[in-house]
Design a protein around this motif. Structure first.
Motif, PDB file in Angstrom:
ATOM      1  N   ARG A   1       0.809  -1.217   0.000  1.00 48.07           N
ATOM      2  CA  ARG A   1       0.000   0.000   0.000  1.00 48.07           C
ATOM      3  C   ARG A   1       0.843   1.268   0.000  1.00 48.07           C
ATOM      4  N   GLN A   2       2.151   1.125   0.206  1.00 48.68           N
ATOM      5  CA  GLN A   2       3.045   2.273   0.192  1.00 48.68           C
ATOM      6  C   GLN A   2       4.302   1.944  -0.611  1.00 48.68           C
ATOM      7  N   TYR A   3       4.804   2.943  -1.346  1.00 50.77           N
ATOM      8  CA  TYR A   3       6.009   2.747  -2.159  1.00 50.77           C
ATOM      9  C   TYR A   3       6.914   3.978  -2.043  1.00 50.77           C
ATOM     10  N   ILE A   4       8.190   3.727  -1.892  1.00 45.40           N
ATOM     11  CA  ILE A   4       9.196   4.776  -1.963  1.00 45.40           C
ATOM     12  C   ILE A   4       9.791   4.684  -3.357  1.00 45.40           C
ATOM     13  N   VAL A   5       9.615   5.738  -4.152  1.00 43.07           N
ATOM     14  CA  VAL A   5       9.892   5.674  -5.586  1.00 43.07           C
ATOM     15  C   VAL A   5      11.190   6.406  -5.931  1.00 43.07           C
ATOM     16  N   ALA A   6      12.190   5.658  -6.407  1.00 46.13           N
ATOM     17  CA  ALA A   6      13.476   6.239  -6.810  1.00 46.13           C
ATOM     18  C   ALA A   6      13.553   6.328  -8.330  1.00 46.13           C
ATOM     19  N   THR A   7      12.804   7.261  -8.863  1.00 45.88           N
ATOM     20  CA  THR A   7      12.894   7.624 -10.278  1.00 45.88           C
ATOM     21  C   THR A   7      12.279   9.005 -10.424  1.00 45.88           C
ATOM     22  N   GLU A   8      12.241   9.548 -11.621  1.00 45.63           N
ATOM     23  CA  GLU A   8      11.743  10.900 -11.843  1.00 45.63           C
ATOM     24  C   GLU A   8      10.296  11.022 -11.371  1.00 45.63           C
ATOM     25  N   SER A   9       9.995  12.140 -10.734  1.00 47.33           N
ATOM     26  CA  SER A   9       8.719  12.311 -10.039  1.00 47.33           C
ATOM     27  C   SER A   9       7.494  12.313 -10.948  1.00 47.33           C
ATOM     28  N   GLY A  10       7.681  12.567 -12.242  1.00 45.60           N
ATOM     29  CA  GLY A  10       6.547  12.626 -13.151  1.00 45.60           C
ATOM     30  C   GLY A  10       5.727  11.349 -13.198  1.00 45.60           C
ATOM     31  N   ILE A  11       6.356  10.217 -12.956  1.00 45.77           N
ATOM     32  CA  ILE A  11       5.655   8.932 -13.037  1.00 45.77           C
ATOM     33  C   ILE A  11       4.605   8.785 -11.941  1.00 45.77           C
ATOM     34  N   LEU A  12       4.714   9.555 -10.867  1.00 46.14           N
ATOM     35  CA  LEU A  12       3.762   9.433  -9.770  1.00 46.14           C
ATOM     36  C   LEU A  12       2.337   9.765 -10.207  1.00 46.14           C
ATOM     37  N   HIS A  13       2.189  10.618 -11.216  1.00 47.43           N
ATOM     38  CA  HIS A  13       0.854  10.977 -11.707  1.00 47.43           C
ATOM     39  C   HIS A  13       0.130   9.740 -12.218  1.00 47.43           C
ATOM     40  N   GLN A  14       0.822   8.920 -12.996  1.00 46.86           N
ATOM     41  CA  GLN A  14       0.198   7.702 -13.519  1.00 46.86           C
ATOM     42  C   GLN A  14       0.049   6.629 -12.448  1.00 46.86           C
ATOM     43  N   MET A  15       1.009   6.559 -11.535  1.00 45.62           N
ATOM     44  CA  MET A  15       0.902   5.585 -10.440  1.00 45.62           C
ATOM     45  C   MET A  15      -0.342   5.859  -9.598  1.00 45.62           C
TER      46      MET A  15
ATOM     47  N   ARG B   1      -3.012   7.480 -10.603  1.00 48.43           N
ATOM     48  CA  ARG B   1      -4.209   7.253 -11.421  1.00 48.43           C
ATOM     49  C   ARG B   1      -4.564   5.771 -11.454  1.00 48.43           C
ATOM     50  N   GLU B   2      -3.535   4.926 -11.576  1.00 48.35           N
ATOM     51  CA  GLU B   2      -3.796   3.486 -11.669  1.00 48.35           C
ATOM     52  C   GLU B   2      -4.070   2.847 -10.314  1.00 48.35           C
ATOM     53  N   SER B   3      -3.524   3.451  -9.248  1.00 53.30           N
ATOM     54  CA  SER B   3      -3.701   2.878  -7.900  1.00 53.30           C
ATOM     55  C   SER B   3      -4.025   4.005  -6.919  1.00 53.30           C
ATOM     56  N   PRO B   4      -5.198   4.597  -7.021  1.00 57.01           N
ATOM     57  CA  PRO B   4      -5.533   5.747  -6.172  1.00 57.01           C
ATOM     58  C   PRO B   4      -5.566   5.434  -4.683  1.00 57.01           C
ATOM     59  N   GLU B   5      -5.702   4.169  -4.340  1.00 61.45           N
ATOM     60  CA  GLU B   5      -5.773   3.780  -2.931  1.00 61.45           C
ATOM     61  C   GLU B   5      -4.392   3.628  -2.287  1.00 61.45           C
ATOM     62  N   LYS B   6      -3.333   3.750  -3.093  1.00 61.37           N
ATOM     63  CA  LYS B   6      -1.982   3.556  -2.593  1.00 61.37           C
ATOM     64  C   LYS B   6      -1.259   4.891  -2.400  1.00 61.37           C
ATOM     65  N   GLU B   7      -0.205   4.852  -1.581  1.00 62.35           N
ATOM     66  CA  GLU B   7       0.583   6.051  -1.310  1.00 62.35           C
ATOM     67  C   GLU B   7       1.955   5.928  -1.955  1.00 62.35           C
ATOM     68  N   PHE B   8       2.360   6.992  -2.637  1.00 62.99           N
ATOM     69  CA  PHE B   8       3.648   7.001  -3.325  1.00 62.99           C
ATOM     70  C   PHE B   8       4.500   8.139  -2.776  1.00 62.99           C
ATOM     71  N   ILE B   9       5.691   7.783  -2.320  1.00 61.80           N
ATOM     72  CA  ILE B   9       6.592   8.730  -1.684  1.00 61.80           C
ATOM     73  C   ILE B   9       7.846   8.864  -2.541  1.00 61.80           C
ATOM     74  N   VAL B  10       8.192  10.083  -2.930  1.00 64.49           N
ATOM     75  CA  VAL B  10       9.382  10.299  -3.744  1.00 64.49           C
ATOM     76  C   VAL B  10      10.633  10.075  -2.896  1.00 64.49           C
ATOM     77  N   ALA B  11      11.553   9.264  -3.394  1.00 64.93           N
ATOM     78  CA  ALA B  11      12.807   9.023  -2.682  1.00 64.93           C
ATOM     79  C   ALA B  11      13.579  10.333  -2.552  1.00 64.93           C
ATOM     80  N   PRO B  12      14.207  10.579  -1.404  1.00 63.83           N
ATOM     81  CA  PRO B  12      14.913  11.854  -1.202  1.00 63.83           C
ATOM     82  C   PRO B  12      16.251  11.898  -1.941  1.00 63.83           C
TER      83      PRO B  12
END
Length: 333
Positions: free
Chosen positions: A247-261, A263-274
């Motif tokens: 239900r939670q992901y720490i995402v180590a890639t360019e932040s633009g992909i979070l928009h689609q993530m 949209r496809e999984s609105p119930e999940k939380e996506f956190i941009v890696a620092p």
């Protein structure tokens, strides 16, 4: 790579003010229909650009899709090497990039003259280049690869075959580690976004969110890759988060992909890696973000700036892409 160095160049876009009463979404859609054009949007673009794109995805897939459409004009909302690839695969179509200064730190980390000397010094090596390279680098390449198919393609080659891999050192090292190949010479290029993620800060973030899974692009440094629960291309990361049960992901890639993530999984939380430097905004690709709705509108209106490549470059640069597609088909990818 000094991102500002691009901004100091002469303007590479149509800088005409747009009247306040103009609805950019409405006008872009009207111009697309009127001019028989399509807008290709990369996952790293801003949300508004992703939403008005006719096709959305990774760079090579977008160019392949564009080549299959009956569009006469291709507007590539991405960076310059991507628009070049679209021109290579659609030489008869007009390819436009809304801002010619939208470059790429990774592509620029492999200067053609230096790379030519490097390949000439190792004539017995097969040259494999990431698709994230200029058209000129592709003309010096035997096989192109993407972050999705690079590993299986390298695995498919005979173990004794010597390889030059360019330009990303982290993707190259990842492939070398996964295959155990010692006969790889890796060009020392890198992406200014993916190289800046901090493994120490990700560890701290993981402590705050112990149930979160870490996902990373193979352009990230090795410590970040080793920390990740899943390593893959942008499309692979998106697919993983849509199918995985976390239900939670720490995402180590360019932040633009979070928009689609989202949209496809609105119930999940996506956190941009620092990033290592919290003041640099390194999870955003400054080059990608040079493309704006206003620039897309003006580029469609005036059909500029046009991406131009000579026939010889197109022919030579197309060969390693075709070879990649042939191998991918043989492997069932």
């Amino acid at each position: 790579m000094d991102v500002n160095s691009f901004q100091k160049k002469e303007k590479g876009f149509i800088d005409e003010p747009v009247p306040r009463d103009v609805d950019l979404v409405e006008e872009i859609n009207r111009l697309k229909t009127e001019k028989k054009a399509v807008v290709l949007g990369h996952y790293y673009q801003t949300a508004d650009i992703q939403d008005i794109s006719d096709y959305l995805g990774d760079s090579l897939k977008l160019s392949q899709v564009a080549a299959e459409t009956d569009a006469e004009i291709i507007v590539f909302a991405g960076v310059h090497f991507m628009a070049e690839t679209a021109k290579i695969l659609s030489p008869g179509k007009k390819v436009i990039i809304p801002d010619k200064n939208a470059g790429c730190s990774l592509a620029d980390s492999c200067p053609p003259d230096e790379f030519r000397k490097f390949t000439q010094a190792h004539p017995d090596h097969t040259v494999i280049s990431y698709v994230n390279t200029t058209a000129e680098i592709k003309t010096l390449t035997d096989i192109c690869v993407t972050s999705t198919n690079a590993l299986p393609i390298v695995k498919s080659l005979p173990e004794e075959e010597k390889i030059i891999f360019a330009p990303d050192r982290h993707l190259g090292s990842y492939i070398q580690r996964m295959t155990g190949r010692e006969n790889m010479k890796i060009w020392q290029g890198a992406c200014h976004v993916h190289e800046e993620f901090s493994v120490e800060k990700i560890v701290e973030l993981k402590k705050q969110h112990p149930q979160a899974k870490v996902i990373a692009h193979p352009e990230c440094e090795k410590p970040v890759q080793l920390l990740a629960d899943h390593v893959g291309s942008t499309s692979s990361l998106l697919k993983f988060t849509s199918k995985d049960d976390a239900r939670q992901y720490i995402v180590a890639t360019e932040s633009g992909i979070l928009h689609q993530m989202k949209r496809e999984s609105p119930e999940k939380e996506f956190i941009v890696a620092p990033p290592k430097d919290s003041t640099c905004g390194c999870s955003d690709c400054n080059f990608m973000k040079m493309i704006t709705m206003k620039k897309i509108y003006n580029s469609l209106k005036y059909e500029k700036p046009v991406v131009e490549l000579d026939e010889e470059t197109i022919e030579k640069a197309r060969r390693p892409i075709v070879r990649m597609l042939e191998i991918s088909k043989e492997l069932g990818l």
